[in-house]
Design a protein around this motif. Structure first.
Motif, short mmCIF file in Angstrom:
data_model
loop_
_atom_site.label_atom_id
_atom_site.label_comp_id
_atom_site.label_asym_id
_atom_site.label_seq_id
_atom_site.Cartn_x
_atom_site.Cartn_y
_atom_site.Cartn_z
N ALA A 114 3.07 9.64 5.30
CA ALA A 114 2.46 9.37 3.99
C ALA A 114 1.07 9.99 3.95
O ALA A 114 0.42 10.14 4.99
CB ALA A 114 2.38 7.87 3.77
N PRO A 115 0.63 10.37 2.75
CA PRO A 115 -0.75 10.86 2.65
C PRO A 115 -1.71 9.75 3.07
O PRO A 115 -1.39 8.57 2.96
CB PRO A 115 -0.92 11.19 1.15
N MET A 116 -2.88 10.15 3.56
CA MET A 116 -3.82 9.16 4.10
C MET A 116 -4.25 8.10 3.08
O MET A 116 -4.58 6.98 3.44
CB MET A 116 -5.06 9.87 4.64
N ASP A 117 -4.24 8.48 1.79
CA ASP A 117 -4.71 7.53 0.78
C ASP A 117 -3.59 6.64 0.23
O ASP A 117 -3.82 5.82 -0.64
CB ASP A 117 -5.42 8.27 -0.36
N ARG A 118 -2.38 6.81 0.76
CA ARG A 118 -1.26 6.02 0.25
C ARG A 118 -1.07 4.75 1.07
O ARG A 118 -0.75 4.80 2.25
CB ARG A 118 0.01 6.86 0.26
N THR A 119 -1.27 3.61 0.47
CA THR A 119 -1.16 2.34 1.18
C THR A 119 0.11 1.58 0.81
O THR A 119 0.36 0.51 1.33
CB THR A 119 -2.38 1.44 0.89
N GLU A 120 0.89 2.15 -0.11
CA GLU A 120 2.12 1.50 -0.55
C GLU A 120 3.30 2.42 -0.29
O GLU A 120 3.15 3.64 -0.29
CB GLU A 120 2.07 1.20 -2.06
N ASN A 121 4.47 1.84 -0.06
CA ASN A 121 5.67 2.64 0.12
C ASN A 121 6.86 1.84 -0.39
O ASN A 121 6.71 0.68 -0.76
CB ASN A 121 5.85 3.00 1.61
N ILE A 122 8.03 2.46 -0.40
CA ILE A 122 9.24 1.76 -0.86
C ILE A 122 10.17 1.61 0.33
O ILE A 122 10.47 2.57 1.03
CB ILE A 122 9.96 2.57 -1.99
N CYS A 123 10.63 0.40 0.55
CA CYS A 123 11.54 0.08 1.65
C CYS A 123 12.96 0.52 1.26
O CYS A 123 13.25 0.74 0.09
CB CYS A 123 11.49 -1.42 1.90
N THR A 124 13.85 0.60 2.27
CA THR A 124 15.24 0.97 1.98
C THR A 124 15.93 -0.09 1.12
O THR A 124 16.91 0.19 0.46
CB THR A 124 16.04 1.17 3.29
N CYS A 125 15.41 -1.33 1.12
CA CYS A 125 16.00 -2.39 0.29
C CYS A 125 15.52 -2.28 -1.15
O CYS A 125 15.96 -3.03 -2.01
CB CYS A 125 15.67 -3.77 0.85
N GLY A 126 14.59 -1.37 -1.41
CA GLY A 126 14.07 -1.20 -2.75
C GLY A 126 12.77 -1.97 -2.99
O GLY A 126 12.11 -1.78 -4.02
N GLY A 127 12.42 -2.83 -2.06
CA GLY A 127 11.20 -3.61 -2.21
C GLY A 127 9.96 -2.78 -1.92
O GLY A 127 10.05 -1.71 -1.33
N SER A 128 8.81 -3.27 -2.34
CA SER A 128 7.58 -2.55 -2.07
C SER A 128 7.06 -2.94 -0.69
O SER A 128 7.21 -4.08 -0.24
CB SER A 128 6.53 -2.84 -3.16
N ALA A 129 6.49 -1.95 -0.02
CA ALA A 129 6.00 -2.18 1.34
C ALA A 129 4.53 -1.83 1.40
O ALA A 129 4.08 -0.87 0.77
CB ALA A 129 6.80 -1.33 2.33
N LYS A 130 3.78 -2.61 2.16
CA LYS A 130 2.36 -2.31 2.32
C LYS A 130 2.13 -1.65 3.66
O LYS A 130 2.83 -1.91 4.64
CB LYS A 130 1.53 -3.58 2.17
N ARG A 131 1.15 -0.76 3.68
CA ARG A 131 0.82 -0.07 4.93
C ARG A 131 0.12 -1.05 5.87
O ARG A 131 -0.76 -1.79 5.45
CB ARG A 131 -0.09 1.13 4.65
#
Ligand SMILES: [Zn+2]
Length: 122
Positions: A19-36
């Protein structure tokens, strides 16, 4: 792009993702939001530049106090405690790796002769 650890808010799964250094959020394989997750080693001002390479291979799921302490603060002092906790005796200051004794001219000559023979130089 660096590799970061993310934790899903929905299913609690932890995963690594580029992930880019400024990205603190992502999407899990379950579709939920994930925090760094707070990255160990990267961004931390360690007192030795090789310490992050050790934190990268340390077992981040280990509950052992020496591992937790080292990951929380990867300093030289905690690295030594980490090694002892892992059953590895850290090298003491001034202690150098044992050097192989000089085999002497006879062995050097033999090595050269065998090298020449292998290369068909004799
Ligand atoms: Zn999830």
């Amino acid at each position: 792009m660096p590799l970061y650890d993310f934790a899903c808010r929905v299913c609690d799964r932890e995963f690594e993702a580029m992930a880019p250094m400024d990205r603190t959020e992502n999407i899990c394989t379950c579709g939920g939001s994930a925090k760094r997750l707070l990255s160990v080693g990267r961004g931390y001002r360690a007192d030795a530049d090789w310490l992050p390479s050790v934190t990268a291979v340390a077992d981040k799921t280990s509950p052992a106090p020496h591992v937790r302490a080292f990951l929380a603060e990867p300093s030289r002092a905690n690295y030594r405690r980490f090694l002892r906790g892992e059953g590895i005796r850290p090298q003491e200051p001034g202690e150098e790796r044992a050097r192989r004794p000089d085999p002497g001219p006879a062995v050097a000559r033999e090595v050269l002769e065998r090298h020449k023979a292998r290369r068909g130089l004799v």
